[in-house]
Design a protein around this motif. Structure first.
Motif, PDB file in Angstrom:
ATOM      1  N   ALA A 151      47.821  29.456  36.898  1.00 38.57           N
ATOM      2  CA  ALA A 151      46.673  30.339  37.052  1.00 38.57           C
ATOM      3  C   ALA A 151      45.538  29.637  37.799  1.00 38.57           C
ATOM      4  CB  ALA A 151      46.188  30.812  35.690  1.00 38.57           C
ATOM      5  N   TYR A 152      45.257  28.384  37.441  1.00 42.29           N
ATOM      6  CA  TYR A 152      44.204  27.639  38.124  1.00 42.29           C
ATOM      7  C   TYR A 152      44.573  27.344  39.582  1.00 42.29           C
ATOM      8  CZ  TYR A 152      40.977  26.723  34.292  1.00 42.29           C
ATOM      9  OH  TYR A 152      40.024  26.858  33.303  1.00 42.29           O
ATOM     10  N   ALA A 153      45.856  27.208  39.867  1.00 36.54           N
ATOM     11  CA  ALA A 153      46.281  26.962  41.241  1.00 36.54           C
ATOM     12  C   ALA A 153      45.969  28.155  42.132  1.00 36.54           C
ATOM     13  CB  ALA A 153      47.771  26.644  41.281  1.00 36.54           C
ATOM     14  N   ASP A 154      45.931  29.347  41.540  1.00 34.43           N
ATOM     15  CA  ASP A 154      45.615  30.548  42.305  1.00 34.43           C
ATOM     16  C   ASP A 154      44.114  30.625  42.578  1.00 34.43           C
ATOM     17  OD1 ASP A 154      46.497  33.236  43.370  1.00 34.43           O
ATOM     18  OD2 ASP A 154      45.006  33.871  41.888  1.00 34.43           O
ATOM     19  N   VAL A 157      38.752  31.539  39.062  1.00 36.01           N
ATOM     20  CA  VAL A 157      38.461  32.764  38.314  1.00 36.01           C
ATOM     21  C   VAL A 157      39.653  33.151  37.452  1.00 36.01           C
ATOM     22  CG1 VAL A 157      37.903  35.212  38.472  1.00 36.01           C
ATOM     23  CG2 VAL A 157      36.834  33.585  40.040  1.00 36.01           C
ATOM     24  N   ARG A 158      40.816  33.112  38.057  1.00 34.50           N
ATOM     25  CA  ARG A 158      42.018  33.490  37.318  1.00 34.50           C
ATOM     26  C   ARG A 158      42.318  32.492  36.203  1.00 34.50           C
ATOM     27  NH1 ARG A 158      48.059  34.208  39.964  1.00 34.50           N
ATOM     28  NH2 ARG A 158      49.161  34.588  38.000  1.00 34.50           N
ATOM     29  N   VAL A 272      51.816  32.857  29.570  1.00 36.49           N
ATOM     30  CA  VAL A 272      53.033  33.026  30.386  1.00 36.49           C
ATOM     31  C   VAL A 272      52.949  34.321  31.182  1.00 36.49           C
ATOM     32  CG1 VAL A 272      55.510  33.463  30.274  1.00 36.49           C
ATOM     33  CG2 VAL A 272      54.504  31.632  28.903  1.00 36.49           C
ATOM     34  N   VAL A 273      52.541  35.411  30.552  1.00 30.92           N
ATOM     35  CA  VAL A 273      52.426  36.691  31.260  1.00 30.92           C
ATOM     36  C   VAL A 273      51.376  36.606  32.355  1.00 30.92           C
ATOM     37  CG1 VAL A 273      51.854  39.125  31.027  1.00 30.92           C
ATOM     38  CG2 VAL A 273      53.224  37.997  29.257  1.00 30.92           C
ATOM     39  N   LEU A 274      50.266  35.951  32.060  1.00 31.00           N
ATOM     40  CA  LEU A 274      49.193  35.832  33.037  1.00 31.00           C
ATOM     41  C   LEU A 274      49.587  34.939  34.215  1.00 31.00           C
ATOM     42  CD1 LEU A 274      46.171  35.459  30.600  1.00 31.00           C
ATOM     43  CD2 LEU A 274      46.663  37.414  32.093  1.00 31.00           C
ATOM     44  N   ALA A 275      50.564  34.070  34.012  1.00 32.76           N
ATOM     45  CA  ALA A 275      51.020  33.195  35.101  1.00 32.76           C
ATOM     46  C   ALA A 275      51.944  33.913  36.080  1.00 32.76           C
ATOM     47  CB  ALA A 275      51.746  31.977  34.514  1.00 32.76           C
ATOM     48  N   LEU A 276      52.437  35.074  35.703  1.00 30.72           N
ATOM     49  CA  LEU A 276      53.382  35.793  36.549  1.00 30.72           C
ATOM     50  C   LEU A 276      52.651  36.464  37.718  1.00 30.72           C
ATOM     51  CD1 LEU A 276      55.515  37.500  33.773  1.00 30.72           C
ATOM     52  CD2 LEU A 276      55.962  35.340  34.952  1.00 30.72           C
ATOM     53  N   GLY A 277      53.333  36.580  38.818  1.00 33.41           N
ATOM     54  CA  GLY A 277      52.760  37.296  39.954  1.00 33.41           C
ATOM     55  C   GLY A 277      51.769  36.505  40.749  1.00 33.41           C
TER      56      GLY A 277
END
Length: 277
Positions: A151-154, A157-158, A272-277
């Motif tokens: 998430a942080y790699a994206d 904010v995410r 895990v769900v938040l890391a998808l996409g």
């Protein structure tokens, strides 16, 4: 590892108390039992527990924000997403004195023991940690850091949103586990203090509010982000519910350790769900 809350006496009941405690009393109960943040518990009774467990997501919100701040700072200063994620995962553990992780390990040992309920509960109260607990801790911490790093790699904010949402969802799982009809496995401890204190309607209302707010907060990032945030909460709660039912069948009720396991399991699932996409 022991359930540190088991030293607190409490009357076990699966029916919500008839009376309510004031909102400040409930907030103090939530922060005083679910975090190490300064909050002097003014009441330790079932009415206070009823209000306090309904307010549990508020404690999660504060913990999540405090976890997101150093993560974002490290990312902005060039520390990289992995370091940001590791620190963001470490902060909630520190803010709970590791009690939720302790509960996860003890619950894993109890479930993995394949012994009757009384014997499994004795195993959970022992000061050592067994192989099931070690594996559970390693896997959960690894998955949390890996998912949050993604998430942080994206974007910062995410990553920050994931930290906050995971912490809120972890405490929301505790609210739902405190609902009417869920029994305590022991006559003392946190499980006995909060088992069955939250009316089903109130628990459902709190859960629905968190789902809606999670989608609303993520909406500026786009419709997919909003749907993913709401979905993360729902999936995490579904997984926590499965674990809760397993523990109730296995231990004849809930304990403070079970609440810790529910918190860590739901937080991990949400990440895990938040890391998808």
């Amino acid at each position: 590892m022991t359930d540190s809350f088991d030293d607190q006496p409490a009357e076990s009941n699966t029916t919500p108390p008839a009376h309510r405690a004031s909102f400040p009393d409930g907030v103090r109960f939530a922060f005083g039992t679910l975090t190490v943040l300064p909050a002097r518990i003014t009441r330790w009774d079932r009415p206070a527990a009823r209000t306090g467990m309904a307010c549990a997501p508020l404690a999660g919100l504060v913990v999540g924000v405090l976890a997101a701040v150093p993560g974002v700072l490290l990312l902005v200063l060039g520390g990289g997403p992995l370091l940001a994620a590791a620190v963001a995962v470490a902060v909630p553990a520190a803010l709970t004195r590791g009690l939720h992780l302790d509960g996860l390990a003890d619950t894993a040992d109890g479930l993995g023991s394949a012994k009757p309920a009384d014997a499994a509960l004795r195993i959970m109260k022992q000061s050592d940690i067994g192989p099931f607990g070690v594996v559970a801790l390693m896997l959960v911490m690894l998955i949390q850091v890996a998912a949050l790093s993604n998430a942080y790699a994206d974007s910062w904010v995410r990553g920050a949103l994931a930290s906050v949402l995971a912490a809120v969802t972890a405490r929301l799982a505790m609210t739902l586990a405190s609902r009417e009809g869920v029994p305590a496995a022991r006559p003392e401890g946190l499980g006995a203090a909060v088992a069955g204190v939250v009316p089903r309607g109130s628990a459902a209302l709190v859960a629905a509010s968190v789902v809606v707010l999670s989608a609303a907060v993520a909406a500026p990032l786009g419709p997919w982000a909003a749907a993913r945030s709401a979905g993360a909460v729902l999936v995490a709660l579904a997984v926590a519910e499965l674990l809760l039912r397993r523990c109730v069948r296995r231990f004849d009720g809930v304990t403070g350790d079970v609440f810790g396991a529910l918190a860590e399991t739901s937080a991990t699932t949400a990440l895990v769900v938040l890391a998808l996409g």
